[in-house]
Design an enzyme around this catalytic site. Structure first.
Site, short mmCIF file in Angstrom:
data_model
loop_
_atom_site.label_atom_id
_atom_site.label_comp_id
_atom_site.label_asym_id
_atom_site.label_seq_id
_atom_site.Cartn_x
_atom_site.Cartn_y
_atom_site.Cartn_z
N SER A 173 0.84 -1.20 0.00
CA SER A 173 0.00 0.00 0.00
C SER A 173 0.87 1.25 0.00
O SER A 173 1.99 1.24 0.55
CB SER A 173 -0.86 -0.03 1.27
OG SER A 173 -1.43 1.22 1.50
N TYR A 184 -1.03 -0.83 10.83
CA TYR A 184 -1.36 -1.49 9.56
C TYR A 184 -0.23 -1.25 8.54
O TYR A 184 0.25 -2.19 7.90
CB TYR A 184 -2.68 -0.94 9.02
CG TYR A 184 -2.92 -1.24 7.55
CD1 TYR A 184 -3.15 -2.53 7.11
CD2 TYR A 184 -2.88 -0.22 6.59
CE1 TYR A 184 -3.35 -2.81 5.75
CE2 TYR A 184 -3.08 -0.48 5.25
CZ TYR A 184 -3.30 -1.78 4.83
OH TYR A 184 -3.49 -2.04 3.49
N LYS A 238 2.61 -3.91 6.54
CA LYS A 238 2.92 -3.96 5.10
C LYS A 238 4.42 -3.79 4.88
O LYS A 238 5.03 -4.49 4.08
CB LYS A 238 2.14 -2.87 4.35
CG LYS A 238 0.65 -3.11 4.30
CD LYS A 238 0.31 -4.32 3.44
CE LYS A 238 -1.15 -4.65 3.42
NZ LYS A 238 -1.48 -5.95 2.83
P1 NAD Z 1 -10.86 -7.12 1.64
O1 NAD Z 1 -11.05 -7.07 3.11
O2 NAD Z 1 -12.05 -6.96 0.77
O3 NAD Z 1 -10.13 -8.48 1.24
C1 NAD Z 1 -9.25 -9.18 2.08
C2 NAD Z 1 -9.57 -10.66 1.95
O4 NAD Z 1 -8.64 -11.40 2.76
C3 NAD Z 1 -10.97 -11.01 2.44
O5 NAD Z 1 -11.61 -11.87 1.52
C4 NAD Z 1 -10.72 -11.70 3.77
O6 NAD Z 1 -11.75 -12.61 4.09
C5 NAD Z 1 -9.38 -12.37 3.51
N1 NAD Z 1 -8.60 -12.65 4.74
C6 NAD Z 1 -8.28 -11.78 5.72
N2 NAD Z 1 -7.55 -12.41 6.66
C7 NAD Z 1 -7.39 -13.68 6.25
C8 NAD Z 1 -6.73 -14.83 6.79
N3 NAD Z 1 -6.09 -14.78 7.96
N4 NAD Z 1 -6.77 -15.99 6.10
C9 NAD Z 1 -7.43 -16.08 4.92
N5 NAD Z 1 -8.08 -15.03 4.36
C10 NAD Z 1 -8.06 -13.86 5.02
O7 NAD Z 1 -9.74 -6.02 1.29
P2 NAD Z 1 -9.22 -5.52 -0.12
O8 NAD Z 1 -9.54 -4.08 -0.22
O9 NAD Z 1 -9.62 -6.44 -1.20
O10 NAD Z 1 -7.65 -5.62 0.12
C11 NAD Z 1 -6.88 -6.71 -0.33
C12 NAD Z 1 -5.42 -6.46 0.03
O11 NAD Z 1 -4.99 -5.23 -0.55
C13 NAD Z 1 -5.17 -6.34 1.53
O12 NAD Z 1 -3.96 -6.99 1.82
C14 NAD Z 1 -5.05 -4.85 1.75
O13 NAD Z 1 -4.23 -4.55 2.86
C15 NAD Z 1 -4.40 -4.41 0.44
N6 NAD Z 1 -4.65 -3.00 0.12
C16 NAD Z 1 -5.94 -2.57 -0.01
C17 NAD Z 1 -6.18 -1.23 -0.30
C18 NAD Z 1 -7.60 -0.71 -0.44
O14 NAD Z 1 -7.80 0.50 -0.44
N7 NAD Z 1 -8.62 -1.55 -0.60
C19 NAD Z 1 -5.12 -0.34 -0.45
C20 NAD Z 1 -3.82 -0.83 -0.33
C21 NAD Z 1 -3.60 -2.17 -0.05
C1 UD1 Z 2 -6.96 5.42 3.79
C2 UD1 Z 2 -5.96 4.99 4.80
C3 UD1 Z 2 -4.76 4.42 4.02
C4 UD1 Z 2 -5.18 3.25 3.12
C5 UD1 Z 2 -6.24 3.79 2.16
C6 UD1 Z 2 -6.77 2.75 1.24
C7 UD1 Z 2 -6.30 6.49 6.72
C8 UD1 Z 2 -5.70 7.61 7.54
N1 UD1 Z 2 -5.60 6.13 5.63
O1 UD1 Z 2 -6.31 6.35 3.04
O2 UD1 Z 2 -3.74 4.00 4.87
O3 UD1 Z 2 -4.08 2.75 2.38
O4 UD1 Z 2 -7.33 4.33 2.95
O5 UD1 Z 2 -7.50 1.78 1.95
O6 UD1 Z 2 -7.34 5.95 7.07
N2 UD1 Z 2 -12.64 11.41 3.46
C9 UD1 Z 2 -13.67 12.23 3.88
N3 UD1 Z 2 -14.77 11.64 4.42
C10 UD1 Z 2 -14.90 10.30 4.56
C11 UD1 Z 2 -13.85 9.46 4.13
C12 UD1 Z 2 -12.72 10.06 3.60
O7 UD1 Z 2 -13.58 13.45 3.77
O8 UD1 Z 2 -15.94 9.82 5.08
C13 UD1 Z 2 -11.44 12.02 2.85
C14 UD1 Z 2 -10.16 11.77 3.61
O9 UD1 Z 2 -9.96 12.74 4.58
C15 UD1 Z 2 -9.13 11.83 2.46
C16 UD1 Z 2 -9.90 11.30 1.25
O10 UD1 Z 2 -11.27 11.44 1.58
O11 UD1 Z 2 -8.78 13.17 2.21
C17 UD1 Z 2 -9.62 9.84 0.95
O12 UD1 Z 2 -9.83 9.08 2.14
P1 UD1 Z 2 -9.77 7.47 2.16
O13 UD1 Z 2 -10.65 6.94 1.09
O14 UD1 Z 2 -10.02 7.03 3.55
O15 UD1 Z 2 -8.30 7.14 1.69
P2 UD1 Z 2 -6.87 7.55 2.33
O16 UD1 Z 2 -7.02 8.65 3.30
O17 UD1 Z 2 -5.94 7.76 1.21
#
Ligand code: NAD
Ligand code: UD1
Length: 341
Positions: free
Chosen positions: A124, A148, A152
Site C-alpha cells: 500500500s 497497519y 505492510k
Molecule cells: P478485503 O477485506 O475486501 O479483502 C481481504 C480478503 O482477505 C478477504 O476476503 C478476507 O476474508 C481475507 N482474509 C483476511 N484475513 C485472512 C486470513 N487470515 N486468512 C485467509 N483469508 C483472510 O480487502 P481488499 O480491499 O480487497 O484488500 C486486499 C489487500 O490489498 C489487503 O492486503 C489490503 O491490505 C491491500 N490493500 C488494499 C487497499 C484498499 O484500499 N482496498 C489499499 C492498499 C492495499
Molecule cells: C486510507 C488509509 C490508508 C489506506 C487507504 C486505502 C487512513 C488515515 N488512511 O487512506 O492507509 O491505504 O485508505 O485503503 O485511514 N474522506 C472524507 N470523508 C470520509 C472518508 C474520507 O472526507 O468519510 C477524505 C479523507 O480525509 C481523504 C480522502 O477522503 O482526504 C480519501 O480518504 P480514504 O478513502 O479514507 O483514503 P486515504 O485517506 O488515502
C-alpha cells in the site's frame, strides 16, 4: 498457470481472480471470508464462465497450506489476504501483526516447502507515511505512521531479504494507491463491513440512500479547494496490474512498484464526479481533519509503466460510473441478494 489467490473473495481479490481467468489462467482461492462473501466467487464464475477452486481456510494454518500445495499444482501466488483497517490496527495491533505478518510467514514457508517461489504481494501507499515530496516515487523514504502500514512494510522487508538470500525466489510488490470502482458488470464490487472508512464507498452509500450525508474531513488542507487529495485508481486497472506482475516474474527479477494513475483529485472533485455519474445529490458537511490524514498523496506511476508495461486506463468518471452501477444493483452489498444464488 495455476495461481493461488489468497484473499481472493475480497474486493480487490475478486477482481484479480476475474482478470487472471480472462487471461487464461486457472485460479484457486484461499480465504477465510472474515471480511468477504462467498457470493463474490460465484459472481466471478458467472461473469467469466469459468470455474474457481475455493479452499476455505486461514493463511496462519500451515498444515492446511501444506495440504493445499500438495493438492493443487500451484505455479505462483498472489497474496492479498490480510486485515486493512487503520483504526482497527491501532486498537488491536497484535491481531494485525498476527494476520498480516505471521500469516505471510506461514504462507512463505509452505510455498518454499512446496517449491513455489513466485509471489505478488498487495502492499500500500501507506508504507510511505507522510509524503516528503510529491509525486511519491518508489525511492521515497518508507516510514508508515500506523500499525497497519508497518505490517505492510515488515512483509516487504521479509520478502526483500528472502529474494536477496535466494535469487530463485521472484517477488513482486505492488503498492496500491486508492483502489475504487467496480467491474463494469456491476456484479462484483466493494462491500465494506459497517460504516465505510474510505471515501468512495461512503459517497456511494449516501447516493443509494443508506446514509444521510458525507462528512468531509477538513476544508483547510493546503490543496486547491481545501479538501484532501488522493490518487484514485480503478480496481479493474489494479487487477490488470497483477496479471502484468505475474507475467513479468516469469523472466524478470524481483521488484516493487506503485499502482496509481499519477493524478490527484480532491474530495470535492470526487463528490462532483459521483453526483454526475449517479444523478444523485451528495449532501456533505465539513468536519475537522481526520487524525493521521495527509493533505495530498499521489503516485509517480512511471516505474510500473517502464517495468511491467502497465498503466491505468480508466478515469475518475469511469470509476464513479462503475462504482455506482455496483452500488445501485446491490444497495446492501452481497448480503442484499437472494440466498438461492
Ligand atoms: P478485503 O477485506 O475486501 O479483502 C481481504 C480478503 O482477505 C478477504 O476476503 C478476507 O476474508 C481475507 N482474509 C483476511 N484475513 C485472512 C486470513 N487470515 N486468512 C485467509 N483469508 C483472510 O480487502 P481488499 O480491499 O480487497 O484488500 C486486499 C489487500 O490489498 C489487503 O492486503 C489490503 O491490505 C491491500 N490493500 C488494499 C487497499 C484498499 O484500499 N482496498 C489499499 C492498499 C492495499
Ligand atoms: C486510507 C488509509 C490508508 C489506506 C487507504 C486505502 C487512513 C488515515 N488512511 O487512506 O492507509 O491505504 O485508505 O485503503 O485511514 N474522506 C472524507 N470523508 C470520509 C472518508 C474520507 O472526507 O468519510 C477524505 C479523507 O480525509 C481523504 C480522502 O477522503 O482526504 C480519501 O480518504 P480514504 O478513502 O479514507 O483514503 P486515504 O485517506 O488515502
Amino acid at each position: 498457470m495455476m495461481i493461488l489467490v489468497t484473499g481472493g473473495a475480497g474486493y480487490i481479490g475478486s477482481h484479480v481472480c476475474l482478470e487472471l481467468l480472462n487471461a487464461g489462467n486457472e485460479v484457486v482461492v484461499l480465504d477465510n471470508f472474515c471480511t468477504s462473501s462467498k457470493l463474490s466467487i460465484l459472481r466471478v464464475q458467472e461473469i467469466s464462465g469459468k470455474p474457481v477452486l475455493v479452499e476455505e481456510g486461514d493463511i496462519r494454518d500451515r498444515a492446511m497450506l501444506e495440504r493445499l500445495f500438495q493438492l493443487h499444482n500451484v505455479t505462483a501466488v498472489i497474496h492479498l489476504a490480510g486485515l486493512k483497517s487503520i483504526k482497527e490496527s491501532h486498537a488491536n495491533p497484535l491481531s494485525y501483526y498476527d494476520c498480516n505478518v505471521n500469516g505471510t510467514m506461514q504462507l512463505l514457508i509452505a510455498m518454499g516447502n512446496a517449491g513455489v517461489k513466485k509471489i505478488v504481494f498487495s502492499s500500500s501507499a501507506t508504507v510511505y507515511g507522510s509524503p516528503r515530496s510529491l509525486p511519491l516515487s518508489e525511492t521515497h523514504a518508507l516510514a508508515p505512521i500506523n500499525p497497519y502500514g508497518r505490517t505492510k512494510l515488515f512483509v516487504e522487508q521479509i520478502l526483500a531479504d528472502l529474494s536477496l538470500a535466494n535469487p530463485d525466489w521472484r517477488v513482486g510488490i505492488l503498492r496500491y494507491f486508492n483502489p475504487v470502482g467496480a467491474h463494469e458488470s456491476g456484479l462484483i464490487g466493494e462491500d465494506p463491513i459497517g460504516s465505510p472508512n474510505n471515501l468512495m464507498p461512503y459517497v456511494a452509500q449516501v447516493a443509494v440512500g443508506r446514509r444521510d450525508h458525507l462528512n468531509i474531513w477538513g476544508n483547510n488542507h493546503p490543496t486547491s479547494d481545501g479538501t484532501g487529495v488522493r490518487d484514485y485508481v480503478h480496481v479493474v486497472d489494479i487487477a490488470a496490474g497483477h496479471v502484468s506482475a505475474i507475467n513479468y516474474l516469469d523472466h524478470g527479477q524481483s521488484f516493487e512498484v506503485n499502482l496509481g494513475t499519477g493524478n490527484g483529485f480532491s474530495v470535492l472533485d470526487v463528490v462532483r464526479a459521483f453526483e454526475s455519474a449517479s444523478g444523485k445529490k451528495i449532501p456533505y458537511i465539513f468536519g475537522p481533519r481526520r487524525e493521521g490524514d495527509v493533505s495530498s498523496c499521489y503516485a509517480d506511476a512511471s516505474a510500473a509503466k517502464k517495468l511491467l508495461g502497465w498503466k491505468a486506463h480508466r478515469d475518475l468518471s469511469a470509476m464513479c460510473l462503475d462504482h455506482w452501477r455496483w452500488q445501485k444493483a446491490n444497495p446492501d452489498g452481497y448480503s442484499g441478494r437472494a440466498i438461492s444464488e
